[in-house]
Design a protein around this motif. Structure first.
Motif, PDB file in Angstrom:
ATOM      1  N   CYS A   1      50.591  60.079  87.379  1.00 51.30           N
ATOM      2  CA  CYS A   1      49.512  60.346  86.425  1.00 51.30           C
ATOM      3  C   CYS A   1      48.300  60.893  87.161  1.00 51.30           C
ATOM      4  O   CYS A   1      47.506  61.639  86.599  1.00 51.30           O
ATOM      5  CB  CYS A   1      49.150  59.067  85.681  1.00 51.30           C
ATOM      6  SG  CYS A   1      50.478  58.565  84.589  1.00 51.30           S
ATOM      7  N   ARG A   2      48.175  60.529  88.429  1.00 50.48           N
ATOM      8  CA  ARG A   2      47.050  60.992  89.237  1.00 50.48           C
ATOM      9  C   ARG A   2      47.029  62.519  89.342  1.00 50.48           C
ATOM     10  O   ARG A   2      45.981  63.144  89.259  1.00 50.48           O
ATOM     11  CB  ARG A   2      47.163  60.330  90.630  1.00 50.48           C
ATOM     12  CG  ARG A   2      46.015  60.519  91.582  1.00 50.48           C
ATOM     13  CD  ARG A   2      44.690  59.960  91.086  1.00 50.48           C
ATOM     14  NE  ARG A   2      44.684  58.549  90.733  1.00 50.48           N
ATOM     15  CZ  ARG A   2      44.450  57.559  91.586  1.00 50.48           C
ATOM     16  NH1 ARG A   2      44.241  57.813  92.853  1.00 50.48           N
ATOM     17  NH2 ARG A   2      44.422  56.309  91.170  1.00 50.48           N
TER      18      ARG A   2
ATOM     19  N   GLY B   1      51.816  51.009  86.494  1.00 49.84           N
ATOM     20  CA  GLY B   1      51.197  52.202  85.902  1.00 49.84           C
ATOM     21  C   GLY B   1      51.480  52.404  84.419  1.00 49.84           C
ATOM     22  O   GLY B   1      51.368  53.522  83.920  1.00 49.84           O
ATOM     23  N   LYS B   2      51.798  51.353  83.692  1.00 50.68           N
ATOM     24  CA  LYS B   2      52.093  51.485  82.257  1.00 50.68           C
ATOM     25  C   LYS B   2      50.865  51.968  81.484  1.00 50.68           C
ATOM     26  O   LYS B   2      50.951  52.903  80.683  1.00 50.68           O
ATOM     27  CB  LYS B   2      52.566  50.132  81.666  1.00 50.68           C
ATOM     28  CG  LYS B   2      53.838  49.592  82.274  1.00 50.68           C
ATOM     29  CD  LYS B   2      54.260  48.271  81.649  1.00 50.68           C
ATOM     30  CE  LYS B   2      53.297  47.118  81.892  1.00 50.68           C
ATOM     31  NZ  LYS B   2      53.047  46.805  83.318  1.00 50.68           N
ATOM     32  N   THR B   3      49.743  51.291  81.699  1.00 51.34           N
ATOM     33  CA  THR B   3      48.546  51.642  80.923  1.00 51.34           C
ATOM     34  C   THR B   3      48.069  53.046  81.284  1.00 51.34           C
ATOM     35  O   THR B   3      47.705  53.830  80.401  1.00 51.34           O
ATOM     36  CB  THR B   3      47.421  50.611  81.170  1.00 51.34           C
ATOM     37  OG1 THR B   3      47.950  49.296  80.938  1.00 51.34           O
ATOM     38  CG2 THR B   3      46.260  50.836  80.224  1.00 51.34           C
ATOM     39  N   THR B   4      48.116  53.364  82.563  1.00 53.57           N
ATOM     40  CA  THR B   4      47.694  54.701  83.003  1.00 53.57           C
ATOM     41  C   THR B   4      48.566  55.775  82.358  1.00 53.57           C
ATOM     42  O   THR B   4      48.072  56.795  81.879  1.00 53.57           O
ATOM     43  CB  THR B   4      47.784  54.800  84.544  1.00 53.57           C
ATOM     44  OG1 THR B   4      47.105  53.688  85.113  1.00 53.57           O
ATOM     45  CG2 THR B   4      47.144  56.075  85.044  1.00 53.57           C
TER      46      THR B   4
ATOM     47  N   GLY C   1      50.971  46.385  87.296  1.00 54.40           N
ATOM     48  CA  GLY C   1      50.401  47.381  88.190  1.00 54.40           C
ATOM     49  C   GLY C   1      51.257  48.600  88.478  1.00 54.40           C
ATOM     50  O   GLY C   1      50.875  49.453  89.273  1.00 54.40           O
TER      51      GLY C   1
ATOM     52  N   ASP D   1      52.729  60.589  93.816  1.00 52.57           N
ATOM     53  CA  ASP D   1      51.730  61.207  94.721  1.00 52.57           C
ATOM     54  C   ASP D   1      51.558  60.389  95.998  1.00 52.57           C
ATOM     55  O   ASP D   1      51.092  60.891  97.010  1.00 52.57           O
ATOM     56  CB  ASP D   1      50.372  61.360  93.996  1.00 52.57           C
ATOM     57  CG  ASP D   1      49.860  60.043  93.416  1.00 52.57           C
ATOM     58  OD1 ASP D   1      50.605  59.410  92.637  1.00 52.57           O
ATOM     59  OD2 ASP D   1      48.726  59.635  93.742  1.00 52.57           O
TER      60      ASP D   1
ATOM     61  N   GLU E   1      53.389  48.490  75.149  1.00 56.03           N
ATOM     62  CA  GLU E   1      53.282  48.102  76.565  1.00 56.03           C
ATOM     63  C   GLU E   1      53.584  46.625  76.670  1.00 56.03           C
ATOM     64  O   GLU E   1      52.846  45.776  76.182  1.00 56.03           O
ATOM     65  CB  GLU E   1      51.880  48.402  77.130  1.00 56.03           C
ATOM     66  CG  GLU E   1      51.761  47.926  78.580  1.00 56.03           C
ATOM     67  CD  GLU E   1      50.423  48.228  79.267  1.00 56.03           C
ATOM     68  OE1 GLU E   1      49.674  49.107  78.799  1.00 56.03           O
ATOM     69  OE2 GLU E   1      50.144  47.571  80.287  1.00 56.03           O
TER      70      GLU E   1
ATOM     71  N   LYS F   1      53.642  56.932  90.459  1.00 57.19           N
ATOM     72  CA  LYS F   1      52.746  57.108  91.624  1.00 57.19           C
ATOM     73  C   LYS F   1      53.439  57.908  92.722  1.00 57.19           C
ATOM     74  O   LYS F   1      53.292  57.616  93.915  1.00 57.19           O
ATOM     75  CB  LYS F   1      52.279  55.742  92.168  1.00 57.19           C
ATOM     76  CG  LYS F   1      51.723  54.808  91.085  1.00 57.19           C
ATOM     77  CD  LYS F   1      51.063  53.580  91.675  1.00 57.19           C
ATOM     78  CE  LYS F   1      50.775  52.563  90.583  1.00 57.19           C
ATOM     79  NZ  LYS F   1      50.155  51.339  91.088  1.00 57.19           N
TER      80      LYS F   1
ATOM     81  N   ARG G   1      41.022  50.313  77.395  1.00 55.95           N
ATOM     82  CA  ARG G   1      41.273  51.566  78.120  1.00 55.95           C
ATOM     83  C   ARG G   1      42.001  52.561  77.216  1.00 55.95           C
ATOM     84  O   ARG G   1      41.672  53.740  77.171  1.00 55.95           O
ATOM     85  CB  ARG G   1      42.149  51.282  79.345  1.00 55.95           C
ATOM     86  CG  ARG G   1      41.366  50.900  80.582  1.00 55.95           C
ATOM     87  CD  ARG G   1      42.274  50.353  81.667  1.00 55.95           C
ATOM     88  NE  ARG G   1      43.180  51.355  82.232  1.00 55.95           N
ATOM     89  CZ  ARG G   1      44.217  51.048  83.026  1.00 55.95           C
ATOM     90  NH1 ARG G   1      44.479  49.784  83.318  1.00 55.95           N
ATOM     91  NH2 ARG G   1      44.987  51.994  83.508  1.00 55.95           N
TER      92      ARG G   1
END
Ligand SMILES: Nc1nc2c(ncn2[C@@H]2O[C@H](COP(=O)(O)OP(=O)(O)O)[C@@H](O)[C@H]2O)c(=O)[nH]1
Ligand SMILES: [Mg+2]
Ligand SMILES: [Zn+2]
Lengths: 115, 237
Positions: free
Chosen positions: B199-200, B44-47, B42, B169, B119, B167, B77
């Motif tokens: 990434c957001r 944020g690797k995939t994002t 969770g 942000d 990943e 993250k 994804r």
């Protein structure tokens, strides 16, 4: 949890040594396992019990030596321990010492064999 | 019957180390930059990979291997980015190893790639022990995880070349202490490269892409130098 796959590759290595030494049985196996190796001792012992059945090490005792973490402190110019949760900081002088010299071991050190 | 002691002194990870060495040679020959991404689940690797494959994919042949214990969600994804992606389902295993990576490359039409992202399984302990033949190990920690992950999992940060604080942000919302986070990372790896990204919002992604491009160029230069040095193909200007 990768203790089971480690136990299996350990048994492969044991098998190879036993064959080279023309052993008929392995009576004990000695490992050095560092505190920073990511391995949980009990999980490894548990996996070992499962994996060794019907192998040449079927009755062998597994002896695990714990190895504490030590770093090379450039300021002390010496090997020093670190305290958990403090990063890689020399306990003597507080210098950050990122060179880990002990504590990552996952080593088959010796075996007692019968031949 | 004779009982005797045999001295051995052999790493139990030797097989992985050998396989990783072979992969590294193969990736040197194909001039592929290999990036191994490590983090807790969770972070944020995939994002990050979705964003990176999309952007770098315009200029480079990029692809990804995704380790996951159970599902294909991450691979699906990533595939939406249009880049070639392969899933490695690890079942009970909590990390990728060099053998899994080697097997995943078999008959992959996308090869050779210029950048291969891997990943890893979401876990900060086990993957740190397994060399995958990568050039660049990148550890991610999200601001929502607090500042002390490096103190709890020193090896992952100690063995990585780059630490990404993700993250960003959300930093204010969770009262993230930037200085404390950087200090914790540097306490296990003083000269590691640290980037703050989101990434957001896209924050920090230019720097991340630039870092990858610089690493790829450095690898190609090294490769050209080696070829030249070997005397086979020496183009000096
Ligand atoms: N606010 C915010 N959320 C993010 C960011 N990057 C990822 N996430 C969220 O974090 C969650 C986990 O991300 P994912 O990429 O699946 O993590 P992985 O398990 O490391 O692959 C998802 O819900 C993402 O939308 C970011 O930069 N900002
Ligand atoms: Mg993922
Ligand atoms: Zn010191």
């Amino acid at each position: 949890m990768h203790e089971l796959s480690l136990a299996l590759s350990l048994l492969e290595q044991i098998g190879a040594v036993a064959e080279r030494e023309r052993a008929t049985r392995v009576s004990s196996v000695h490992l050095r396992v560092g505190r920073m190796s990511g391995i949980v001792r009990d999980a490894l012992l548990f996996s070992w019990e499962l994996a060794r059945a019907d192998t040449i090490a079927g009755e062998a005792v597994l002896v695990i030596d714990d190895v504490a973490v030590a770093v090379w402190c450039p300021r002390c110019d010496a090997e020093r321990p670190v305290r958990d949760g403090e990063g890689l900081m020399c306990v003597e002088c507080g210098t950050i010492a990122p060179t880990i010299v002990r504590g990552r071991e996952l080593e088959l050190t010796s075996m007692e064999v019968v031949s | 019957m004779k009982l005797r002691v045999v001295e051995i002194q052999q790493s139990i990870l030797r097989k992985n180390d050998d396989l990783a060495g072979a992969l590294r040679e193969r990736f040197a020959a194909s001039e592929t930059l290999v990036v191994n991404l490590l983090s807790s689940p969770g972070s944020g690797k995939t994002t990050l990979l979705e964003a990176t494959l999309g952007r770098l994919g315009a200029d480079y042949r990029v692809g990804a291997l995704v380790g996951d214990q159970a599902t294909r969600n991450d691979a699906d994804r990533l595939a939406r980015s249009g880049a070639p992606v392969r899933q490695i389902t690890t079942a009970a295993e909590c990390r990728l190893d060099a053998d899994m990576v080697g097997n995943a490359l078999v008959d992959w039409a996308a090869l050779p790639l210029e950048i291969l992202f891997i990943e890893n399984v979401g876990n900060l302990i086990c993957p740190a022990e397994y060399d995958l033949g990568e050039d660049l190990r990148v550890v991610l920690t999200a601001v929502t995880e607090g500042e002390d992950k490096p103190l709890k999992y020193p090896l992952a940060f100690n063995t990585s070349h780059v630490a990404l604080i993700t993250k960003i942000d959300l930093a204010d919302a969770v009262g993230f202490d930037r200085a404390a986070s950087h200090a914790a990372i540097r306490s296990v790896h003083p000269n590691i490269e640290i980037l703050e990204i989101a990434c957001r919002t896209g924050a920090g992604l230019d720097a991340w892409n630039a870092l990858l491009e610089a690493r790829l160029r450095a690898k190609l230069q090294k490769s050209a130098y080696r070829t030249c040095y070997a005397g086979t193909d020496c183009d000096t200007d």
